[in-house]
Design a protein around this motif. Structure first.
Motif, PDB file in Angstrom:
ATOM      1  N   GLY A  68       1.233  -1.613   6.099  1.00 56.19           N
ATOM      2  CA  GLY A  68       1.738  -1.460   5.013  1.00 56.19           C
ATOM      3  C   GLY A  68       2.748  -2.255   3.798  1.00 56.19           C
ATOM      4  N   ALA A 108      -5.096   6.189  -4.258  1.00 51.60           N
ATOM      5  CA  ALA A 108      -5.152   5.751  -2.921  1.00 51.60           C
ATOM      6  C   ALA A 108      -4.856   7.371  -2.588  1.00 51.60           C
ATOM      7  CB  ALA A 108      -3.078   5.721  -3.014  1.00 51.60           C
ATOM      8  N   MET A 124      -2.355   8.032   4.337  1.00 52.63           N
ATOM      9  CA  MET A 124      -1.672   7.231   3.011  1.00 52.63           C
ATOM     10  C   MET A 124      -0.583   7.417   2.704  1.00 52.63           C
ATOM     11  SD  MET A 124      -2.868   4.820   0.538  1.00 52.63           S
ATOM     12  CE  MET A 124      -4.632   4.498   0.941  1.00 52.63           C
ATOM     13  N   CYS A 128       2.769   4.656   1.865  1.00 54.76           N
ATOM     14  CA  CYS A 128       4.042   5.584   0.179  1.00 54.76           C
ATOM     15  C   CYS A 128       5.028   5.057   0.775  1.00 54.76           C
ATOM     16  CB  CYS A 128       2.736   6.552  -0.082  1.00 54.76           C
ATOM     17  SG  CYS A 128       1.633   5.603  -1.429  1.00 54.76           S
ATOM     18  N   PHE A 253      -5.282   0.889   0.621  1.00 56.38           N
ATOM     19  CA  PHE A 253      -4.000   0.929  -0.175  1.00 56.38           C
ATOM     20  C   PHE A 253      -3.720  -0.576  -0.295  1.00 56.38           C
ATOM     21  CE2 PHE A 253       0.110  -1.465   0.752  1.00 56.38           C
ATOM     22  CZ  PHE A 253       0.413  -0.664  -0.217  1.00 56.38           C
TER      23      PHE A 253
END
Length: 299
Positions: A68, A108, A124, A128, A253
């Motif tokens: 990410g 998302a 997710m 985040c 994402f």
């Protein structure tokens, strides 16, 4: 085609939100209140409920978090290139720059839930939690030259970060959730997706907002957000040996449209909010096509 049909109900909720705003004339006050409800109450409940149902270990979470961060960092670097590629007033560039990497967390979590259920939401939520501070700090720095809004205080009070951190600590300590509380959180979670997606649709703004001078830069930033970052995600999945739910989550994402919070920040800091709102709206509409395509290509 199968992936597109799977996500069709979620995209239909976005369209419903846009239709409701224009037909029922509920006004900004209603939609602002709804978004606050989703952002501060319903989505934190969704994240906590999903993460505390999973067993999360540092060794399994680290590659996902790193992926990410790599995607977010790539978006920031590619966004910075717009400063040299296009001629824009400094304030307009600072406003549009965040459109290269800021992501819509409502979509998302909705897509992650649709593809992989609770495991997808938990994954997710972890991404985040890692990337929201990076996105906010970068956007504020560009708009305010190291910020005048108390960026660290804002990040510390961010409900998505707080709920993710608390849930991860709760889960790592092996603490259970009493059944009445679990049922309460589940009810809130069930409401979060539908209301969150409708608020995304209600925020769509396509009329005006983008000057001819800004169009090439906006096209470039939308290309970065919807086409180049998914490629980064695929490369990251290969590099970090991610598969299954983690690979799906990083790709989702990377394919997300720009967050509505980018418009709010631009407005609060005297930027070009109208241009940002236009880019948010267009990427949201285009993402209804590109997200299913990327997910189908990766399978």
């Amino acid at each position: 085609m199968q992936t597109a049909l799977l996500l069709l109900p979620d995209f239909a909720l976005i369209a419903l939100g846009a239709w409701l705003r224009r037909v029922f004339h509920l006004g900004d006050h209603f939609w602002t209140g709804l978004e606050k409800l989703v952002y501060f109450i319903l989505f934190p409940a969704l994240l906590f409920n999903a993460i505390t149902r999973q067993t999360v270990s540092l060794s399994s979470a680290a590659p996902l978090a790193l992926s990410g961060a790599l995607i977010m960092g790539s978006g920031i670097l590619l966004g910075l290139l717009a400063r040299w590629l296009f001629t824009l007033p400094p304030v307009q560039f600072a406003s549009l720059f965040q459109c290269a990497y800021r992501f819509n967390s409502y979509i998302a979590l909705a897509v992650a839930a649709k593809i992989n259920g609770g495991a997808g939401i938990a994954a997710m939520g972890l991404i985040c939690g890692v990337t929201v501070p990076i996105a906010n700090a970068s956007a504020v720095w560009m708009l305010a030259r190291h910020g005048k809004l108390g960026i660290w205080r804002e990040l510390a009070r961010n409900p998505l970060i707080l709920s993710t951190v608390v849930a991860l600590i709760w889960s790592s300590l092996g603490l259970g959730v009493a059944e009445p509380l679990r049922a309460f959180l589940t009810r809130l979670s069930d409401a979060s997706i539908a209301l969150g997606l409708m608020s995304v649709g209600a925020a769509l703004r396509l009329r005006g907002g983008l000057s001819p001078q800004a169009r090439p830069a906006a096209a470039y930033l939308m290309t970065v957000k919807l086409l180049l970052l998914p490629v980064v995600a695929l490369l990251s999945n290969t590099l970090l040996h991610l598969s299954g739910v983690d690979a799906d989550t990083t790709l989702i994402f990377a394919t997300l449209p720009v967050a509505s919070s980018a418009y709010i920040l631009a407005q609060r800091m005297n930027g070009d909010g109208a241009a940002v709102a236009w880019v948010i709206s267009v990427t949201t509409i285009l993402a209804m096509v590109t997200i299913p395509l990327w997910l189908a290509l990766a399978r």
